[in-house]
Scaffold this motif. Structure first.
Motif, PDB file in Angstrom:
ATOM      1  N   ASN A  32      10.893 -13.356  13.580  1.00 28.15           N
ATOM      2  CA  ASN A  32       9.223 -13.263  12.790  1.00 28.15           C
ATOM      3  C   ASN A  32       8.976 -11.712  12.567  1.00 28.15           C
ATOM      4  OD1 ASN A  32       9.310 -16.092  13.010  1.00 28.15           O
ATOM      5  ND2 ASN A  32       8.035 -15.993  14.849  1.00 28.15           N
ATOM      6  N   PHE A  33       9.838 -10.902  12.653  1.00 27.24           N
ATOM      7  CA  PHE A  33       9.504  -9.295  12.342  1.00 27.24           C
ATOM      8  C   PHE A  33      10.515  -8.849  11.307  1.00 27.24           C
ATOM      9  CE2 PHE A  33      10.508  -4.921  13.528  1.00 27.24           C
ATOM     10  CZ  PHE A  33       9.256  -4.426  13.341  1.00 27.24           C
ATOM     11  N   ASN A  34       9.896  -8.053  10.430  1.00 24.36           N
ATOM     12  CA  ASN A  34      10.747  -7.244   9.522  1.00 24.36           C
ATOM     13  C   ASN A  34      10.232  -5.879   9.104  1.00 24.36           C
ATOM     14  OD1 ASN A  34       9.239  -7.335   6.775  1.00 24.36           O
ATOM     15  ND2 ASN A  34       9.268  -9.704   7.486  1.00 24.36           N
ATOM     16  N   ILE A  35      11.210  -4.853   8.867  1.00 24.27           N
ATOM     17  CA  ILE A  35      10.651  -3.697   8.391  1.00 24.27           C
ATOM     18  C   ILE A  35      11.157  -3.512   6.733  1.00 24.27           C
ATOM     19  CG2 ILE A  35      11.317  -1.334   8.374  1.00 24.27           C
ATOM     20  CD1 ILE A  35      11.536  -1.850  11.583  1.00 24.27           C
ATOM     21  N   LYS A  36      10.350  -2.896   6.015  1.00 25.81           N
ATOM     22  CA  LYS A  36      10.657  -2.615   4.524  1.00 25.81           C
ATOM     23  C   LYS A  36      10.602  -1.317   4.066  1.00 25.81           C
ATOM     24  CE  LYS A  36       8.939  -7.342   3.265  1.00 25.81           C
ATOM     25  NZ  LYS A  36       7.908  -7.409   4.565  1.00 25.81           N
ATOM     26  N   LEU A  37      11.321  -0.841   3.226  1.00 21.44           N
ATOM     27  CA  LEU A  37      10.870   0.372   2.569  1.00 21.44           C
ATOM     28  C   LEU A  37       9.963   0.094   1.302  1.00 21.44           C
ATOM     29  CD1 LEU A  37      14.683   2.140   2.526  1.00 21.44           C
ATOM     30  CD2 LEU A  37      12.588   2.665   4.132  1.00 21.44           C
ATOM     31  N   VAL A  38       9.107   1.107   1.188  1.00 25.16           N
ATOM     32  CA  VAL A  38       7.890   0.861  -0.139  1.00 25.16           C
ATOM     33  C   VAL A  38       8.132   2.121  -1.109  1.00 25.16           C
ATOM     34  CG1 VAL A  38       5.784   0.224  -0.285  1.00 25.16           C
ATOM     35  CG2 VAL A  38       6.855  -0.441   1.858  1.00 25.16           C
ATOM     36  N   GLY A  39       7.767   1.560  -2.369  1.00 28.15           N
ATOM     37  CA  GLY A  39       7.628   2.686  -3.245  1.00 28.15           C
ATOM     38  C   GLY A  39       6.789   1.999  -4.539  1.00 28.15           C
ATOM     39  N   GLY A  40       5.919   2.798  -5.066  1.00 30.40           N
ATOM     40  CA  GLY A  40       5.262   2.488  -6.241  1.00 30.40           C
ATOM     41  C   GLY A  40       4.208   3.227  -6.750  1.00 30.40           C
ATOM     42  N   TYR A  41       3.278   2.551  -7.494  1.00 32.07           N
ATOM     43  CA  TYR A  41       2.286   3.221  -8.456  1.00 32.07           C
ATOM     44  C   TYR A  41       0.987   2.847  -7.876  1.00 32.07           C
ATOM     45  CZ  TYR A  41      -0.362   3.872 -12.725  1.00 32.07           C
ATOM     46  OH  TYR A  41      -1.483   3.899 -13.613  1.00 32.07           O
ATOM     47  N   SER A  42       0.132   3.670  -7.738  1.00 33.68           N
ATOM     48  CA  SER A  42      -1.523   3.288  -7.300  1.00 33.68           C
ATOM     49  C   SER A  42      -2.349   3.810  -8.389  1.00 33.68           C
ATOM     50  CB  SER A  42      -1.793   3.865  -6.269  1.00 33.68           C
ATOM     51  OG  SER A  42      -2.949   3.594  -5.656  1.00 33.68           O
ATOM     52  N   HIS A  43      -3.164   3.037  -9.143  1.00 27.49           N
ATOM     53  CA  HIS A  43      -4.213   3.563 -10.070  1.00 27.49           C
ATOM     54  C   HIS A  43      -5.691   3.088  -9.804  1.00 27.49           C
ATOM     55  CE1 HIS A  43      -5.517   4.609 -14.278  1.00 27.49           C
ATOM     56  NE2 HIS A  43      -6.021   3.176 -14.178  1.00 27.49           N
ATOM     57  N   HIS A  44      -6.506   4.043 -10.040  1.00 25.65           N
ATOM     58  CA  HIS A  44      -7.953   3.802  -9.906  1.00 25.65           C
ATOM     59  C   HIS A  44      -8.780   4.109 -11.027  1.00 25.65           C
ATOM     60  CE1 HIS A  44      -6.979   2.805  -5.745  1.00 25.65           C
ATOM     61  NE2 HIS A  44      -6.175   3.766  -5.843  1.00 25.65           N
ATOM     62  N   SER A  45      -9.636   3.142 -11.512  1.00 25.02           N
ATOM     63  CA  SER A  45     -10.459   3.676 -12.616  1.00 25.02           C
ATOM     64  C   SER A  45     -11.808   2.825 -12.820  1.00 25.02           C
ATOM     65  CB  SER A  45      -9.573   3.400 -13.950  1.00 25.02           C
ATOM     66  OG  SER A  45     -10.401   3.286 -15.158  1.00 25.02           O
ATOM     67  N   ASN A  46     -12.618   3.450 -13.167  1.00 25.93           N
ATOM     68  CA  ASN A  46     -13.923   2.734 -13.326  1.00 25.93           C
ATOM     69  C   ASN A  46     -14.111   2.043 -14.729  1.00 25.93           C
ATOM     70  OD1 ASN A  46     -15.290   4.543 -15.275  1.00 25.93           O
ATOM     71  ND2 ASN A  46     -15.894   5.930 -13.691  1.00 25.93           N
ATOM     72  N   GLY A  47     -13.236   1.835 -15.488  1.00 24.63           N
ATOM     73  CA  GLY A  47     -13.386   0.968 -16.693  1.00 24.63           C
ATOM     74  C   GLY A  47     -14.172   1.652 -17.652  1.00 24.63           C
ATOM     75  N   HIS A  48     -14.406   2.873 -17.575  1.00 26.42           N
ATOM     76  CA  HIS A  48     -15.390   3.729 -18.659  1.00 26.42           C
ATOM     77  C   HIS A  48     -16.573   3.535 -18.437  1.00 26.42           C
ATOM     78  CE1 HIS A  48     -14.762   6.497 -22.035  1.00 26.42           C
ATOM     79  NE2 HIS A  48     -15.580   5.720 -22.744  1.00 26.42           N
TER      80      HIS A  48
END
Length: 400
Positions: free
Chosen positions: A165-181
């Motif tokens: 029931n245990f696993n390890i993963k490598l992670v990579g990606g994109y994070s974006h934050h905006s107040n929608g103008h």
């Protein structure tokens, strides 16, 4: 009409996000806890002198479930994981960017069925920043003009170790934050992150389900047709991405009618027309007595567009994505000349194309294929890829 932006608006978004995380996990499931460490850098996204920053570091704790029901939406989407991620990050420049804390409902799909599978995680929620733009104390931060913003992440996971029931993963990606103008400046804050995660599952059902997902038949079938009517209420400030600062917040009204097809009881394709009325556009025309628009300022402050979109249904919830073509938006040229000042391709793309991304909550479980249904929605709207306004909406669906 003048309105004040306050924390209650973003509490509505937060509550909506929590409803999302609960509603998509109503069937038989397998619980898990996952911890994740990631590091990366803020990606500069404007031509002004971008503040320097060191390495961004983040910790994520996710609590979720893997849907293991073989009869409902979980099977159709290959038994995805859903839940809440709590994301905390130091952005590498305490004075200008500070720290960020996010609550992000997520769904994670398996994209490659292997002995050590690959997943993609999509998350949309609300973020709090400990510091943001201030004309006196923090005039370098054009990325973010408000303490609360939308938060979006798209992350890829590759399993490198798994046992029981245990696993390890490598992670990579994109994070974006905006107040929608909703509060200028708002270039948005973008980060590229890479790291490692460790996941503990409650039982072995999820592992068994992973094996079953290889045998799923994904043949497409048309279930029925539908008509969708929606009324939206949005808000924003008038201006470019970085000026003027401290302006009024006013409303954007939307009426939308579309026709569509429902496939496999899980995917909606729709196309239709929408009408928008911008209070800011009307007031600007009146205040500046613009000759080209003064004979009919209400119509000149309007926008009519054709759109097409797709919804991914998960019981009471849908992920809603739309793209539109502006058929009538006469004020945008004046807006661009006076504020945005885009040229050539950038101007043409924002003038003609719009986008809409968010979540809908359906009162009646969509799996029941109801003839009549109503929904509530929370979305961010954009001119091509640049935020225009944040919107809340309600609508009605008739299926036949």
């Amino acid at each position: 009409m003048k309105i004040n932006l306050n924390h209650k608006i973003f509490l509505i978004i937060l509550v909506s996000c929590c409803i999302f995380s609960q509603a998509v996990a109503q069937q038989t499931d397998s619980r898990f806890v996952e911890t994740e460490y990631s590091a990366g850098k803020i990606v500069p996204n404007y031509t002004k002198i971008f503040p320097s920053s060191s390495v961004q570091q983040a910790i994520t704790i996710s609590i979720g479930k893997q849907n293991v029901d073989t009869t409902n939406w979980g099977k159709y989407y290959r038994f995805p994981e859903t839940g809440l991620s709590f994301f905390a990050s130091n952005l590498g420049n305490n004075k200008v960017f500070g720290n960020q804390f996010s609550v992000l409902p997520f769904i994670r799909f398996k994209v490659l069925n292997q002995n050590k599978p690959v997943y993609i995680k999509l998350a949309l929620g609300v973020t709090y920043f400990t510091t943001h733009f201030d004309s006196i104390t923090n005039n370098e931060n054009f990325s973010n003009g408000s303490p609360f913003t939308w938060g979006f992440q798209a992350m890829l996971y590759k399993t490198i170790y798994q046992k029981d029931n245990f696993n390890i993963k490598l992670v990579g990606g994109y994070s974006h934050h905006s107040n929608g103008h909703t509060q200028i400046p708002n270039f948005g804050l973008n980060s590229a992150l890479f790291g490692i995660s460790a996941q503990w599952k409650k039982d072995e059902k999820a592992n068994l389900t992973n094996e079953k997902s290889n045998d799923i038949n994904q043949e497409s079938s048309l279930n029925n047709y539908f008509i969708n009517y929606r009324e939206g209420l949005g808000f924003h400030e008038l201006g470019a991405t970085d000026f003027p600062v401290g302006g009024d917040k006013k409303l954007v009204y939307t009426s939308s009618l579309s026709f569509g097809l429902l496939f496999n009881n899980h995917i909606k394709w729709k196309t239709g027309f929408s009408y928008r009325y911008y209070e800011h556009y009307y007031d600007y025309i009146q205040k500046n007595n613009i000759a080209a628009f003064k004979d009919n300022p209400e119509w000149s402050a309007s926008n009519i567009y054709f759109f097409t979109g797709v919804e991914f249904l998960m019981n009471h919830i849908s992920i809603d994505i739309e793209g539109g073509l502006n058929l009538y938006k006469p004020f945008y040229k004046t807006f661009n000349n006076d504020f945005q000042k885009d040229k050539n391709a950038a101007y043409q793309l924002k003038k003609w194309f719009n986008a809409r991304l968010g979540l809908n909550y359906y009162v009646v479980n969509t799996l029941k294929s109801p003839t009549h249904n109503v929904f509530l929605g929370a979305h961010i709207n954009a001119n091509f890829g640049q935020a225009d306004f944040t919107e809340f909406s309600t609508g009605y669906v008739y299926s036949f």
